[in-house]
Motif scaffolding. Structure first.
Motif, PDB file in Angstrom:
ATOM      1  N   ALA A  81       0.761  -1.350   0.068  1.00 53.89           N
ATOM      2  CA  ALA A  81      -0.024  -0.063  -0.201  1.00 53.89           C
ATOM      3  C   ALA A  81       0.826   1.226   0.134  1.00 53.89           C
ATOM      4  CB  ALA A  81      -0.971  -0.029   1.210  1.00 53.89           C
ATOM      5  N   ARG A 108      -5.636   2.961  -1.750  1.00 45.37           N
ATOM      6  CA  ARG A 108      -6.763   2.834  -1.142  1.00 45.37           C
ATOM      7  C   ARG A 108      -7.163   1.288  -1.194  1.00 45.37           C
ATOM      8  NH1 ARG A 108     -12.471   6.104  -2.640  1.00 45.37           N
ATOM      9  NH2 ARG A 108     -12.257   4.595  -4.383  1.00 45.37           N
ATOM     10  N   SER A 111      -5.240  -0.584   1.358  1.00 43.21           N
ATOM     11  CA  SER A 111      -5.542  -0.287   2.544  1.00 43.21           C
ATOM     12  C   SER A 111      -6.696  -0.734   3.466  1.00 43.21           C
ATOM     13  CB  SER A 111      -5.405   1.302   2.893  1.00 43.21           C
ATOM     14  OG  SER A 111      -4.250   1.738   2.279  1.00 43.21           O
ATOM     15  N   ILE A 112      -7.702  -0.724   2.425  1.00 36.94           N
ATOM     16  CA  ILE A 112      -9.223  -1.213   2.696  1.00 36.94           C
ATOM     17  C   ILE A 112      -9.083  -2.808   3.226  1.00 36.94           C
ATOM     18  CG2 ILE A 112     -11.576  -1.397   2.247  1.00 36.94           C
ATOM     19  CD1 ILE A 112     -11.182   1.009   0.747  1.00 36.94           C
ATOM     20  N   LYS A 115      -7.456  -3.387   6.306  1.00 36.30           N
ATOM     21  CA  LYS A 115      -8.257  -2.750   7.477  1.00 36.30           C
ATOM     22  C   LYS A 115      -7.251  -1.602   8.251  1.00 36.30           C
ATOM     23  CE  LYS A 115     -11.266  -6.659   8.066  1.00 36.30           C
ATOM     24  NZ  LYS A 115     -11.694  -7.606   8.795  1.00 36.30           N
ATOM     25  N   ASN A 117      -7.099   1.958   8.970  1.00 39.32           N
ATOM     26  CA  ASN A 117      -7.947   3.152   8.701  1.00 39.32           C
ATOM     27  C   ASN A 117      -7.029   4.517   8.455  1.00 39.32           C
ATOM     28  OD1 ASN A 117     -10.614   1.934   9.004  1.00 39.32           O
ATOM     29  ND2 ASN A 117     -10.154   1.952  11.236  1.00 39.32           N
ATOM     30  N   THR A 120      -5.847   4.268   4.854  1.00 35.64           N
ATOM     31  CA  THR A 120      -7.252   4.482   3.989  1.00 35.64           C
ATOM     32  C   THR A 120      -7.562   6.000   4.099  1.00 35.64           C
ATOM     33  OG1 THR A 120      -7.928   2.454   4.641  1.00 35.64           O
ATOM     34  CG2 THR A 120      -9.822   4.041   3.739  1.00 35.64           C
ATOM     35  N   THR A 121      -7.410   6.635   5.049  1.00 34.62           N
ATOM     36  CA  THR A 121      -7.910   8.272   4.914  1.00 34.62           C
ATOM     37  C   THR A 121      -6.551   9.086   4.046  1.00 34.62           C
ATOM     38  OG1 THR A 121      -6.698   8.503   7.097  1.00 34.62           O
ATOM     39  CG2 THR A 121      -8.796   8.392   7.100  1.00 34.62           C
TER      40      THR A 121
END
Length: 751
Positions: A81, A108, A111-112, A115, A117, A120-121
């Motif tokens: 990622a 993204r 990252s999802i 899990k 977060n 992801t942000t």
């Protein structure tokens, strides 16, 4: 009217920050690539890419590509990622928005999948940044709001700072300064609480631009100085270039054109050094604007053409409107009116589509001048009205001065035409008067005759003048009375204003008191909740330790009972049976063989009891630690059936007894599962200790199973593994598919 170009001040996020100036660090990272474990190799590739990011984008891109390939091959998803993130950033600064957006989308997705977060942000934020440059303002706002919502939900302070800062930028860009200011100060509060220097520097940039828009150059300069200090401390060359650009705007605002051009050229040089093509396009447009303000319109026109070319080369839509408008204004000054109108209309169309208030203001101002130049007063007034509406939205002033000026120009032009007409009429009348002069001379005798009558009329006029003078005196007296009444009215207004100010101060003090009371109560409430949470966590820790200690004590007790009780009894039975061998006589060979088998079974039972006793409470674990205990356990397994390879990193010192015990039991259970169910002939065990905790990786080449349906295979053994790891707040993940073996990944934190 000065031409303003808005800079993009959002932040691209990156997990690793390595000082590229420390060559020793880079050399050390490169040397350790082949020597370190696989997870560390992936991490080091990303760190090297981060280090090169500040000095050489091509080298940074090469190492980011290596990281993605390596991490994908070895299924190290977090580093995969991060690698996609770095590739997205490199492509962004090179102006390749399509590739940048693609890599951020992959960032993204991974990252999802894992899990994470925080990552992801960061991915959503970086996607929004690309959308801004592509002119998709509404989509970008939705993404930034999503970043803020996720960060608040996960109490991620850095993510909240990111969301607030970028929303402030967008709302300032579209002219909603009220919202922008609120978001900026929310960002500053968070950044100060976590000492986020980068976030504070971006906030100072935003405030500098807002004050510059309001022509408050003193405050603008103060915040530019602060953000330059922060970026130099962070050794961030790209943002130092942007700060030089802000200095250029400041010096332009105080009419120091020479200094402004000097700083803009410094910004261009630094952006070129860092291969920052998007900033280069923006700075080129700013330099053209400075030449325009200096009055060098030909040089301004040439530089605007270069700026437009740089924007179109990388499809930078966000600031291309300003370049077209600036080019149109330059052509206007060079009297190339038709081409000027084309560029102004194109720039205005882009600005309206992107909701850029500053660009719309500048376009309407230039179009006003264009319509005046071609004597279309009505269109000029309409353009001026639109200019004032947009300007007032930026300055928060209701001022119709410019519209009145245009009306005055229009009325003046009409009056000048009327004066010319009157001059012609006066000329004709003068000729007629000359003609009549002769006639008057001929009639002079008649005039002399009438002189007496005129003198009589003069007396009447003098009488009328006296009456007019009396009326003027009366008028002046009335004007004095009116002035006196106006003065009294002003005094009453001042008294009323004073009373209103006093009431406002009292109400303000009351509201502040109520707010302070609420804040103190809320702070006390938060402290009490924090204490309660700390106590709950403490009790959970004590409970966990008690459960683990009780389990180990029970194992030790059972082990001792087996060894000292049942084991001794089996030994006594064996000894007695051996003693009876000489005294017994067997009827036949079959009976003697049966007795011998019985004696062997008793011997095997002794060994089995001793083995179970040692497995339940291995002395080597208590004396020598986890690594030695696992090696001892492995040594007892037949290597012809299952070849086991053990690798350890950072386990020179002993771990906490509970952690060693849990890891030993979990690995013991996992190995037993491999022996019983996997059908494997090779098993790799890797133990890695770092500052955060200890990682255990157990991988076999057996028949595997469908990890998406793990509940079908989850027996007592897997449940025991999960429960033991959960006792220590750790995590355990199973990665497997039919025919491809199984990977068990365990992480136990130290805190």
């Amino acid at each position: 009217m000065k031409f303003a170009l808005t800079l993009l001040l959002f932040c691209l996020t990156a997990p690793y920050q390595v000082n590229a100036q420390d060559q020793k660090v880079l050399d050390s990272l490169r040397r350790s690539l082949k020597k370190s474990a696989i997870p560390e190799q992936a991490q080091n590739l990303n760190k090297i890419s981060s280090a090169y990011f500040k000095i050489n984008l091509d080298s940074a891109t090469a190492y980011a590509n290596k990281s993605v390939t390596f991490s994908a091959k070895h299924k190290i998803f977090k580093e995969l990622a991060i690698g996609y993130n770095y590739l997205g950033q490199m492509m962004y600064y090179k102006g390749n928005y399509t590739s940048s957006l693609s890599n951020f989308e992959k960032f993204r997705a991974v990252s999802i999948q894992i899990k994470d977060n925080v990552l992801t942000t960061q991915a959503i934020n970086n996607i929004a940044n690309v959308l801004i440059d592509l002119g998709k303002t509404d989509e970008a706002i939705q993404k930034y709001e999503e970043v803020l919502a996720i960060s608040k939900k996960n109490n991620d302070k850095k993510g909240q700072s990111l969301g607030y800062g970028n929303l402030a930028f967008v709302y300032r860009y579209v002219g909603n300064n009220a919202k922008a200011i609120n978001y900026i100060f929310e960002q500053i509060k968070i950044d100060e609480s976590i000492n986020n220097k980068m976030g504070l520097a971006y906030s100072y940039q935003q405030l500098a631009l807002l004050y510059s828009q309001k022509n408050d150059f003193s405050n603008s300069k103060k915040y530019i100085d602060l953000c330059l200090e922060k970026f130099k401390e962070l050794n961030d060359g790209r943002n130092i270039a942007i700060t030089y650009d802000l200095y250029a705007s400041y010096f332009s605002g105080i009419n120091d054109a020479k200094k402004a051009i000097e700083y803009e050229k410094m910004a261009i040089s630094l952006a070129d050094k860092h291969q920052d093509k998007r900033s280069l396009a923006i700075f080129q447009s700013k330099l053209a604007n400075l030449y325009f303000e200096e009055g060098n319109f030909e040089l301004a026109e040439t530089n605007f053409v270069q700026a437009i070319s740089l924007h179109e080369a990388i499809n930078l839509q966000k600031t291309i409107a300003a370049s077209y408008i600036g080019h149109g204004k330059s052509l206007l000054k060079l009297n190339r009116l038709s081409q000027a109108k084309t560029d102004l209309d194109k720039g205005l169309s882009i600005a309206i589509n992107q909701k850029s208030a500053v660009d719309k203001r500048n376009a309407y101002e230039a179009l006003t001048e264009y319509y005046i130049r071609i004597n279309e007063s009505d269109k000029a007034i309409k353009a001026q009205k639109k200019y004032i509406v947009v300007k007032d939205s930026l300055l928060n002033e209701n001022n119709n001065k410019h519209i009145n000026e245009l009306n005055t120009i229009y009325q003046t032009q009409k009056k000048e035409q009327q004066i010319l007409l009157l001059d012609k009429q006066n000329l004709i009348q003068g000729l007629e008067l000359n003609k009549n002069k002769l006639e008057l001379e001929n009639e002079s005798l008649e005039n002399d005759k009438k002189a007496f009558q005129i003198n009589e009329q003069g007396l009447i006029l003098q009488k009328n003048k006296v009456l007019i003078a009396q009326k003027q005196i009366e008028t002046k007296a009335k004007e004095q009375q009116i002035k006196l009444l106006a003065t009294q009215n002003e005094v009453q207004k001042l008294e009323l204003l004073k009373r209103n100010i006093f009431l406002a101060i009292i109400i303000g003090i009351l509201l502040i008191s109520i707010l302070l009371g609420y804040l103190f109560y809320n702070r006390y409430k938060l402290k009490q909740e924090t204490r309660l949470q700390d106590e709950v966590i403490k009790q959970q820790d004590l409970s966990t330790k008690a459960v683990l200690n009780a389990e180990e004590n029970e194992r030790k007790r059972i082990s001792e009972e087996l060894h000292d009780g049942l084991g001794q009894m089996f030994s006594a039975v064996k000894m007695n049976l051996s003693a009876l061998t000489e005294d017994l006589s067997f009827k036949n060979v079959k009976s003697e063989k049966m007795f011998s088998k019985t004696l062997n079974l008793v011997d095997e039972s002794c060994k089995e009891v001793r083995s179970i006793s040692h497995q339940m409470a291995p002395n080597v674990l208590l004396k020598s630690g986890l690594t030695s205990a696992i090696r001892d356990f492995i040594s007892k397994i037949d290597s012809r059936k299952l070849k086991i390879k053990l690798e350890t990193f950072g386990l020179q010192e002993r771990l906490d007894q509970n952690i060693e015990s849990v890891l030993y039991r979990v690995i013991q259970e996992t190995v037993n599962n491999v022996i019983k169910h996997a059908g494997a002939n090779s098993l790799d065990i890797q133990l890695t200790k770092d500052e955060d905790g200890i990682n255990a990786m157990i991988e076999d080449n057996g028949k595997g199973f469908d990890a998406t349906q793990i509940e079908k295979f989850e027996g007592i053994g897997l449940k025991n593994i999960r429960s033991r790891v959960m006792y220590l707040k750790g995590t355990v993940d199973f990665s497997s598919s039919p025919g491809k073996g199984t990977l068990v990944a365990i992480f136990i934190p130290f805190s």
